[in-house]
Scaffold this motif. Structure first.
Motif, PDB file in Angstrom:
ATOM      1  N   ASP A 158      -0.590  16.664  -8.539  1.00 39.90           N
ATOM      2  CA  ASP A 158      -0.570  16.664  -7.332  1.00 39.90           C
ATOM      3  C   ASP A 158       0.867  16.510  -6.668  1.00 39.90           C
ATOM      4  OD1 ASP A 158      -3.179  16.858  -7.121  1.00 39.90           O
ATOM      5  OD2 ASP A 158      -3.658  14.945  -6.483  1.00 39.90           O
ATOM      6  N   LYS A 159       1.629  15.511  -6.901  1.00 36.19           N
ATOM      7  CA  LYS A 159       2.928  15.374  -6.211  1.00 36.19           C
ATOM      8  C   LYS A 159       4.065  15.524  -7.456  1.00 36.19           C
ATOM      9  CE  LYS A 159       1.325  13.295  -2.213  1.00 36.19           C
ATOM     10  NZ  LYS A 159       1.306  11.963  -1.219  1.00 36.19           N
ATOM     11  N   PRO A 160       4.357  16.302  -8.372  1.00 40.53           N
ATOM     12  CA  PRO A 160       5.084  16.444  -9.465  1.00 40.53           C
ATOM     13  C   PRO A 160       6.450  15.741  -9.318  1.00 40.53           C
ATOM     14  CG  PRO A 160       4.593  18.425  -9.195  1.00 40.53           C
ATOM     15  CD  PRO A 160       3.756  17.889  -8.033  1.00 40.53           C
ATOM     16  N   ASN A 161       7.134  16.318  -8.152  1.00 39.20           N
ATOM     17  CA  ASN A 161       8.327  15.985  -8.010  1.00 39.20           C
ATOM     18  C   ASN A 161       8.710  14.411  -7.665  1.00 39.20           C
ATOM     19  OD1 ASN A 161       9.738  18.594  -8.507  1.00 39.20           O
ATOM     20  ND2 ASN A 161       9.121  19.111  -6.578  1.00 39.20           N
ATOM     21  N   LEU A 162       7.753  13.980  -6.754  1.00 41.32           N
ATOM     22  CA  LEU A 162       7.661  12.790  -6.200  1.00 41.32           C
ATOM     23  C   LEU A 162       7.533  11.657  -7.731  1.00 41.32           C
ATOM     24  CD1 LEU A 162       7.677  10.562  -4.469  1.00 41.32           C
ATOM     25  CD2 LEU A 162       5.388  10.951  -4.007  1.00 41.32           C
ATOM     26  N   ALA A 163       6.539  12.374  -8.589  1.00 39.52           N
ATOM     27  CA  ALA A 163       6.132  11.335  -9.562  1.00 39.52           C
ATOM     28  C   ALA A 163       7.314  11.263 -10.467  1.00 39.52           C
ATOM     29  CB  ALA A 163       5.051  12.163 -10.456  1.00 39.52           C
ATOM     30  N   ARG A 164       8.074  12.342 -10.810  1.00 41.25           N
ATOM     31  CA  ARG A 164       9.229  12.288 -11.608  1.00 41.25           C
ATOM     32  C   ARG A 164      10.297  11.290 -10.930  1.00 41.25           C
ATOM     33  NH1 ARG A 164       8.107  17.968 -12.608  1.00 41.25           N
ATOM     34  NH2 ARG A 164       9.475  18.581 -10.834  1.00 41.25           N
ATOM     35  N   LYS A 165      10.433  11.490  -9.681  1.00 38.33           N
ATOM     36  CA  LYS A 165      11.511  10.448  -9.126  1.00 38.33           C
ATOM     37  C   LYS A 165      10.915   9.113  -9.132  1.00 38.33           C
ATOM     38  CE  LYS A 165      13.666  13.697  -5.704  1.00 38.33           C
ATOM     39  NZ  LYS A 165      13.443  13.600  -4.123  1.00 38.33           N
ATOM     40  N   THR A 166       9.762   8.854  -9.058  1.00 37.29           N
ATOM     41  CA  THR A 166       9.287   7.375  -9.154  1.00 37.29           C
ATOM     42  C   THR A 166       9.482   6.970 -10.546  1.00 37.29           C
ATOM     43  OG1 THR A 166       7.568   7.826  -7.376  1.00 37.29           O
ATOM     44  CG2 THR A 166       7.127   6.363  -8.869  1.00 37.29           C
ATOM     45  N   ILE A 192       5.302   6.710 -22.803  1.00 37.23           N
ATOM     46  CA  ILE A 192       4.158   6.862 -21.881  1.00 37.23           C
ATOM     47  C   ILE A 192       3.762   8.361 -22.055  1.00 37.23           C
ATOM     48  CG2 ILE A 192       4.054   4.864 -20.770  1.00 37.23           C
ATOM     49  CD1 ILE A 192       5.291   6.520 -18.483  1.00 37.23           C
ATOM     50  N   ASP A 193       4.756   9.252 -22.597  1.00 37.04           N
ATOM     51  CA  ASP A 193       4.937  10.736 -22.553  1.00 37.04           C
ATOM     52  C   ASP A 193       3.484  11.113 -22.791  1.00 37.04           C
ATOM     53  OD1 ASP A 193       7.428  10.824 -21.561  1.00 37.04           O
ATOM     54  OD2 ASP A 193       8.097  11.476 -23.584  1.00 37.04           O
ATOM     55  N   GLY A 194       2.882  10.749 -23.783  1.00 33.67           N
ATOM     56  CA  GLY A 194       1.576  11.523 -24.475  1.00 33.67           C
ATOM     57  C   GLY A 194       0.364  11.111 -23.246  1.00 33.67           C
ATOM     58  N   ALA A 195       0.402  10.143 -22.456  1.00 34.05           N
ATOM     59  CA  ALA A 195      -0.508   9.877 -21.644  1.00 34.05           C
ATOM     60  C   ALA A 195      -0.298  10.557 -20.253  1.00 34.05           C
ATOM     61  CB  ALA A 195      -0.450   8.184 -21.545  1.00 34.05           C
ATOM     62  N   LEU A 196       0.698  11.059 -19.867  1.00 31.89           N
ATOM     63  CA  LEU A 196       0.814  11.766 -18.805  1.00 31.89           C
ATOM     64  C   LEU A 196       0.393  13.353 -18.890  1.00 31.89           C
ATOM     65  CD1 LEU A 196       4.350  10.579 -17.762  1.00 31.89           C
ATOM     66  CD2 LEU A 196       2.315   9.887 -16.745  1.00 31.89           C
ATOM     67  N   PRO A 197      -0.215  13.804 -17.991  1.00 33.67           N
ATOM     68  CA  PRO A 197      -0.786  15.231 -17.841  1.00 33.67           C
ATOM     69  C   PRO A 197       0.442  16.194 -17.975  1.00 33.67           C
ATOM     70  CG  PRO A 197      -1.847  13.926 -16.182  1.00 33.67           C
ATOM     71  CD  PRO A 197      -0.846  13.076 -16.668  1.00 33.67           C
ATOM     72  N   LYS A 198       0.017  17.512 -18.526  1.00 32.60           N
ATOM     73  CA  LYS A 198       1.194  18.377 -18.733  1.00 32.60           C
ATOM     74  C   LYS A 198       1.458  18.905 -17.207  1.00 32.60           C
ATOM     75  CE  LYS A 198       2.555  22.548 -21.205  1.00 32.60           C
ATOM     76  NZ  LYS A 198       2.253  23.397 -22.137  1.00 32.60           N
ATOM     77  N   GLN A 199       2.712  18.978 -16.787  1.00 38.23           N
ATOM     78  CA  GLN A 199       2.747  19.513 -15.544  1.00 38.23           C
ATOM     79  C   GLN A 199       3.180  21.100 -15.632  1.00 38.23           C
ATOM     80  OE1 GLN A 199       5.993  17.257 -13.904  1.00 38.23           O
ATOM     81  NE2 GLN A 199       4.787  15.814 -13.012  1.00 38.23           N
ATOM     82  N   ASN A 200       2.723  22.007 -14.639  1.00 38.05           N
ATOM     83  CA  ASN A 200       3.094  23.490 -14.516  1.00 38.05           C
ATOM     84  C   ASN A 200       4.353  23.584 -13.936  1.00 38.05           C
ATOM     85  OD1 ASN A 200       0.791  24.234 -16.019  1.00 38.05           O
ATOM     86  ND2 ASN A 200      -0.403  24.063 -14.212  1.00 38.05           N
ATOM     87  N   PRO A 201       5.509  23.751 -14.552  1.00 35.13           N
ATOM     88  CA  PRO A 201       6.911  23.552 -13.765  1.00 35.13           C
ATOM     89  C   PRO A 201       6.875  25.032 -12.522  1.00 35.13           C
ATOM     90  CG  PRO A 201       7.100  24.384 -16.076  1.00 35.13           C
ATOM     91  CD  PRO A 201       5.715  23.905 -15.883  1.00 35.13           C
ATOM     92  N   LYS A 202       7.405  24.497 -11.532  1.00 29.82           N
ATOM     93  CA  LYS A 202       7.377  25.443 -10.694  1.00 29.82           C
ATOM     94  C   LYS A 202       8.833  25.543 -10.330  1.00 29.82           C
ATOM     95  CE  LYS A 202       2.579  25.680  -9.274  1.00 29.82           C
ATOM     96  NZ  LYS A 202       1.500  25.270  -7.873  1.00 29.82           N
ATOM     97  N   LYS A 203       9.494  26.535 -10.432  1.00 30.37           N
ATOM     98  CA  LYS A 203      10.845  26.466  -9.965  1.00 30.37           C
ATOM     99  C   LYS A 203      10.957  26.862  -8.352  1.00 30.37           C
ATOM    100  CE  LYS A 203      13.410  27.297 -14.130  1.00 30.37           C
ATOM    101  NZ  LYS A 203      14.435  28.095 -15.141  1.00 30.37           N
TER     102      LYS A 203
END
Length: 407
Positions: A158-166, A192-203
């Protein structure tokens, strides 16, 4: 502020504080004596701790003492008094410092690397809201991967940018805990990479005005009849293709009219490297217009609301919206307008990137020494002619009016 190295300490003679490591300084007294001083937060208060005089105490020894002091503070101790309530608790209950305590130390270490105080404020607010509120009181060695995933997974889609920063911020905290030997692995790292859902990168790119519309935008700015400093600063930013902070904080001492160069010091540049900007005819007109605005602060574009300060951070975006271009471009997007113009006009990549003060990466950086000022001067002259064709006459008339009023 750059870190001094051991072989540079002997040459430092001017009284002051000189940073030699994170939180560690060489203090030079008026009489010339030198002492290592550590600045550290102890129970919410900033304290200065003397670590020995130089050269009797080496830089390596001072760094080792500083690390020990930080470890003691994280464990609840006080290197100044030697007292530690938390240390006694730790011995009794085998508890290590909490996640929140190590987070505070991490933030204190990172602050010295950030130019904008808002970076630290956003860092802390984000961590307090999503992380510290959940695991802040948990001893650092008791935080689990499950705890980390429970925080990150709901944000990941839902909030990929925030998630990556966190995740990056949590990772920094765990790295410091690893450095002190409290934990053996980074719980926010690759594990923990394998447990995180795949994000759809949106530029997402900054909204950028087509370069053909830039002259009309500047004309609208100069016809707005609003804050003179803001109008001049937006025009200056457009002609120089510089960043917002570089334009807002421009000073008269950086202007060399004889050689027609605006020299931006490394301390204000994103890449920590001095940047020279050729002064064009349009920039000369702007300088003439802002001369009457001098208030003793030294800024080219001083604030009218806060005397002796530069324009506020939001002054540019407010003006862009006011003249009707807020949905078409951002202030940073005007740099993209210049880049598109340069590409269309056949300007080489090297020249365009130098004009934007972008860092050259890879092997190329090892051989690229020149800032191509002479060639960039010709490019910026063409960009000036393109941008000013709708508003040059307006500026000339404004200068004439200013001169008449001053007579």
């Amino acid at each position: 502020m750059r870190l001094l190295k051991s072989n540079q300490l002997n040459a430092i003679n001017q009284p002051g504080m000189y940073r030699v490591a994170l939180g560690l300084y060489l203090r030079v007294a008026p009489g010339g004596s030198k002492q290592f001083v550590q600045r550290i937060m102890i129970q919410g208060k900033r304290c200065d701790i003397g670590l020995g005089g130089w050269p009797a105490t080496s830089l390596t020894e001072a760094k080792e003492k500083a690390i020990c002091n930080r470890a003691e503070v994280l464990a609840g101790g006080n290197p100044i008094t030697g007292r530690s309530t938390l240390k006694q608790t730790k011995k009794r209950d085998n508890l290590l410092p909490s996640f929140a305590q190590i987070q505070e130390e991490t933030l204190d270490n990172l602050k010295v690397t950030w130019r904008n105080p808002k970076t630290g404020k956003n860092w802390k607010e984000g961590m307090d809201k999503y992380v510290t509120s959940v695991i802040g009181n948990t001893p650092i060695d008791e935080v689990s991967r499950e705890d980390v995933l429970n925080i990150l997974v709901p944000l990941w889609i839902d909030k990929p940018n925030l998630a990556r920063k966190t995740r990056q911020r949590m990772s920094a905290v765990f790295k410091l805990a690893m450095a002190y030997g409290y934990i053996d692995s980074n719980l926010a790292g690759e594990a923990i990479d394998g447990a995180l859902p795949k994000q759809n990168p949106k530029k997402s790119h900054h909204r950028a005005l087509p370069y053909s519309r830039v002259p009309r935008m500047l004309e609208a700015v100069w016809k707005a009849d609003v804050n003179m400093a803001a109008m001049a600063a937006i025009c200056w930013l457009t002609l120089t293709a510089c960043r917002s902070s570089e334009a807002r904080n421009a000073k008269w001492t950086e202007i060399n009219l004889k050689n027609r160069i605006w020299k931006i010091p490394s301390s204000r540049m994103k890449a920590n490297k001095e940047h020279r900007v050729p002064i064009t005819e349009g920039m000369i007109l702007i300088l003439e217009i802002v001369k009457p605005l001098k208030d003793g602060s030294g800024y080219l574009f001083p604030s009218t609301r806060c005397p002796r300060n530069p324009l506020g951070e939001n002054s540019f975006s407010h003006l862009i919206r006011y003249v009707g271009y807020g949905k078409q471009t951002t202030i940073h997007g005007l740099r993209s307008s210049f880049r598109d113009w340069a590409a269309e006009k056949g300007v080489s990549r090297e020249l365009a990137e130098q004009a934007l003060a972008h860092s050259v990466q890879g092997v190329e950086a090892s051989y690229f020494r020149s800032d191509l000022l002479r060639k960039r001067r010709a490019v910026m002259k063409q960009w000036d002619e393109h941008c000013m064709k709708k508003c040059r006459k307006i500026l000339e008339n404004l200068i004439e009016q200013i001169n008449q009023e001053s007579e």
